[in-house]
Design an enzyme around this catalytic site. Sequence first.
Site, PDB file in Angstrom:
ATOM      1  N   ARG A 165      51.101 -37.467 -25.521  1.00 58.46           N
ATOM      2  CA  ARG A 165      51.572 -38.544 -26.417  1.00 58.46           C
ATOM      3  C   ARG A 165      50.587 -39.713 -26.500  1.00 58.46           C
ATOM      4  NH1 ARG A 165      54.069 -34.927 -26.913  1.00 58.46           N
ATOM      5  NH2 ARG A 165      56.294 -34.549 -26.702  1.00 58.46           N
ATOM      6  N   SER A 240      63.218 -40.416 -29.774  1.00 59.01           N
ATOM      7  CA  SER A 240      63.043 -40.814 -28.365  1.00 59.01           C
ATOM      8  C   SER A 240      62.379 -42.180 -28.301  1.00 59.01           C
ATOM      9  CB  SER A 240      62.149 -39.804 -27.636  1.00 59.01           C
ATOM     10  OG  SER A 240      62.719 -38.538 -27.708  1.00 59.01           O
ATOM     11  N   GLU A 337      57.762 -45.018 -26.263  1.00 57.99           N
ATOM     12  CA  GLU A 337      57.105 -44.083 -27.191  1.00 57.99           C
ATOM     13  C   GLU A 337      57.064 -44.731 -28.572  1.00 57.99           C
ATOM     14  OE1 GLU A 337      57.865 -39.756 -27.172  1.00 57.99           O
ATOM     15  OE2 GLU A 337      58.342 -40.063 -29.264  1.00 57.99           O
TER      16      GLU A 337
HETATM   17  P1  NAP Z   1      63.748 -31.509 -23.058  1.00 55.73           P
HETATM   18  O1  NAP Z   1      63.623 -30.112 -23.524  1.00 55.73           O
HETATM   19  O2  NAP Z   1      65.062 -32.002 -22.538  1.00 55.73           O
HETATM   20  O3  NAP Z   1      62.607 -31.813 -22.004  1.00 55.73           O
HETATM   21  C1  NAP Z   1      62.514 -33.087 -21.443  1.00 55.73           C
HETATM   22  C2  NAP Z   1      61.184 -33.240 -20.738  1.00 55.73           C
HETATM   23  O4  NAP Z   1      60.935 -32.146 -19.855  1.00 55.73           O
HETATM   24  C3  NAP Z   1      60.017 -33.317 -21.678  1.00 55.73           C
HETATM   25  O5  NAP Z   1      59.116 -34.260 -21.175  1.00 55.73           O
HETATM   26  C4  NAP Z   1      59.407 -31.958 -21.583  1.00 55.73           C
HETATM   27  O6  NAP Z   1      58.008 -31.961 -21.751  1.00 55.73           O
HETATM   28  C5  NAP Z   1      59.685 -31.578 -20.155  1.00 55.73           C
HETATM   29  N1  NAP Z   1      59.712 -30.117 -20.057  1.00 55.73           N
HETATM   30  C6  NAP Z   1      60.729 -29.305 -20.366  1.00 55.73           C
HETATM   31  N2  NAP Z   1      60.378 -28.010 -20.131  1.00 55.73           N
HETATM   32  C7  NAP Z   1      59.110 -28.044 -19.683  1.00 55.73           C
HETATM   33  C8  NAP Z   1      58.194 -27.039 -19.254  1.00 55.73           C
HETATM   34  N3  NAP Z   1      58.528 -25.745 -19.233  1.00 55.73           N
HETATM   35  N4  NAP Z   1      56.953 -27.424 -18.853  1.00 55.73           N
HETATM   36  C9  NAP Z   1      56.606 -28.706 -18.846  1.00 55.73           C
HETATM   37  N5  NAP Z   1      57.415 -29.714 -19.249  1.00 55.73           N
HETATM   38  C10 NAP Z   1      58.663 -29.383 -19.648  1.00 55.73           C
HETATM   39  O7  NAP Z   1      63.270 -32.468 -24.255  1.00 55.73           O
HETATM   40  P2  NAP Z   1      64.084 -33.029 -25.501  1.00 55.73           P
HETATM   41  O8  NAP Z   1      64.278 -34.471 -25.292  1.00 55.73           O
HETATM   42  O9  NAP Z   1      65.232 -32.153 -25.869  1.00 55.73           O
HETATM   43  O10 NAP Z   1      63.008 -32.852 -26.662  1.00 55.73           O
HETATM   44  C11 NAP Z   1      62.672 -31.563 -27.122  1.00 55.73           C
HETATM   45  C12 NAP Z   1      61.202 -31.506 -27.415  1.00 55.73           C
HETATM   46  O11 NAP Z   1      60.880 -32.397 -28.469  1.00 55.73           O
HETATM   47  C13 NAP Z   1      60.334 -31.905 -26.221  1.00 55.73           C
HETATM   48  O12 NAP Z   1      59.207 -31.081 -26.204  1.00 55.73           O
HETATM   49  C14 NAP Z   1      59.977 -33.325 -26.527  1.00 55.73           C
HETATM   50  O13 NAP Z   1      58.765 -33.736 -25.938  1.00 55.73           O
HETATM   51  C15 NAP Z   1      59.863 -33.254 -28.045  1.00 55.73           C
HETATM   52  N6  NAP Z   1      59.970 -34.546 -28.708  1.00 55.73           N
HETATM   53  C16 NAP Z   1      58.816 -35.067 -29.194  1.00 55.73           C
HETATM   54  C17 NAP Z   1      58.803 -36.272 -29.829  1.00 55.73           C
HETATM   55  C18 NAP Z   1      57.498 -36.809 -30.351  1.00 55.73           C
HETATM   56  O14 NAP Z   1      56.465 -36.212 -30.229  1.00 55.73           O
HETATM   57  N7  NAP Z   1      57.533 -37.964 -30.928  1.00 55.73           N
HETATM   58  C19 NAP Z   1      59.995 -36.977 -29.977  1.00 55.73           C
HETATM   59  C20 NAP Z   1      61.161 -36.420 -29.474  1.00 55.73           C
HETATM   60  C21 NAP Z   1      61.132 -35.196 -28.820  1.00 55.73           C
HETATM   61  P3  NAP Z   1      57.336 -31.967 -23.219  1.00 55.73           P
HETATM   62  O15 NAP Z   1      57.613 -33.328 -23.753  1.00 55.73           O
HETATM   63  O16 NAP Z   1      55.890 -31.758 -22.912  1.00 55.73           O
HETATM   64  O17 NAP Z   1      57.958 -30.870 -23.992  1.00 55.73           O
END
Ligand code: NAP
Length: 344
Positions: A165, A240, A337
């Site tokens: 990010r 987020s 973020e």
């Molecule tokens: P989530 O699946 O509940 O995961 C929460 C956190 O755990 C995130 O930081 C995710 O990393 C990490 N995580 C989960 N599985 C992982 C693995 N196998 N290896 C490494 N890290 C892991 O997240 P959520 O809130 O529902 O969001 C779903 C996805 O959307 C996530 O990838 C999140 O980052 C993304 N998202 C991105 C943005 C953005 O770019 N602006 C905004 C909202 C959500 P990662 O973040 O690396 O996946």
Amino acid sequence: MNFRKDIPLDQFSTFKTGGKAEIFGEAYSIEDVKEAIQEAKNKRKGVFVLGGGSNVLIPDDDFNCIVLKMNIKGIEWRNINDEEFEVEIGAGENWDGLVEESVNKGLYRVENLSGIPGTVGAAPIQNIGAYGTELSDTLSSVKTIDVSCGKEKVFKKNECEFSYRNSIFKKYPGHFVITSIVLKLSRKGKANVNYKDIGNYISENNISSDELNPSILRDIVLSIRRGKFPDIKKYGTAGSFFKNPVIEKEEFDELKRKFPNIPGFKTESSRIKIPLAWILDNVLNLKGFREGNVGCFEKQPLVIVNFGGASSKEIKNFSELIKKRIKDETNIDVDNEVNVLSDK
Ligand code: NAP
């Protein structure tokens, strides 16, 4: 270029908050961007580029710089060979529209980034990522205008300083205006289904591995997102609000002693990434927590919502309260973020 005065900015922010732009312009071309930079120099003001307004908290007071709404459009597909394509996309295109077009062409590499709101030009700034894929996995270059001299400058991927990010554009805000990006996509690829939510969806819905293609992956990701993230058309939100913290192994071990079930993922630098939503839910019990018109979304507490009528100040105060509670309980300093613009 037509510069307008006193334009209310709440209409351009998905939080539906913010004061007026003293000077406001819309850029449809590189020449427009150059003109706005020159105008800012003449008036001794800064330039603030507004994309989809989906990752920014605009101050309630009037905005004393030139606000430039990025509207440079155009998607140009170039064949590299039978399987690989290079695509150059104008910064003002909608990110998810590009993903949809790519998926419709049967191309792999951005399908897991489906449903992320905002413009293409904003994507490299925070190196958008989701469900095991990051923009930097597929990006080849970013075309910009250097605000200090008004000249065009192309950043190759290795010059963008991408990390979780983060990028050079986030580290030095206001230095470069992104006008287009170039991605490399491929017909040949493999569905990235390693992420837990995607794996669960596939097994719960009995989807066989032969069926997996970019289009199915897009449907899966959109369906998972719908179940967890609020509809940006219905709620005032920027998704987020905080970044998931990445902490030292020793700090994680200490937290683990206090909260034995806390999850953590090892990063490339051997530090540990913690899902902040887990802390908000299990340590602080903040799912659905609300103060006045602002609150944590019931299904995903990392998402702060303006339930109607909140000001940017109220949203900012609420976010600071959450940060303080995280710090008190876990000693973690959380970063935003969302780009919270200064209200001074
Ligand atoms: P989530 O699946 O509940 O995961 C929460 C956190 O755990 C995130 O930081 C995710 O990393 C990490 N995580 C989960 N599985 C992982 C693995 N196998 N290896 C490494 N890290 C892991 O997240 P959520 O809130 O529902 O969001 C779903 C996805 O959307 C996530 O990838 C999140 O980052 C993304 N998202 C991105 C943005 C953005 O770019 N602006 C905004 C909202 C959500 P990662 O973040 O690396 O996946």
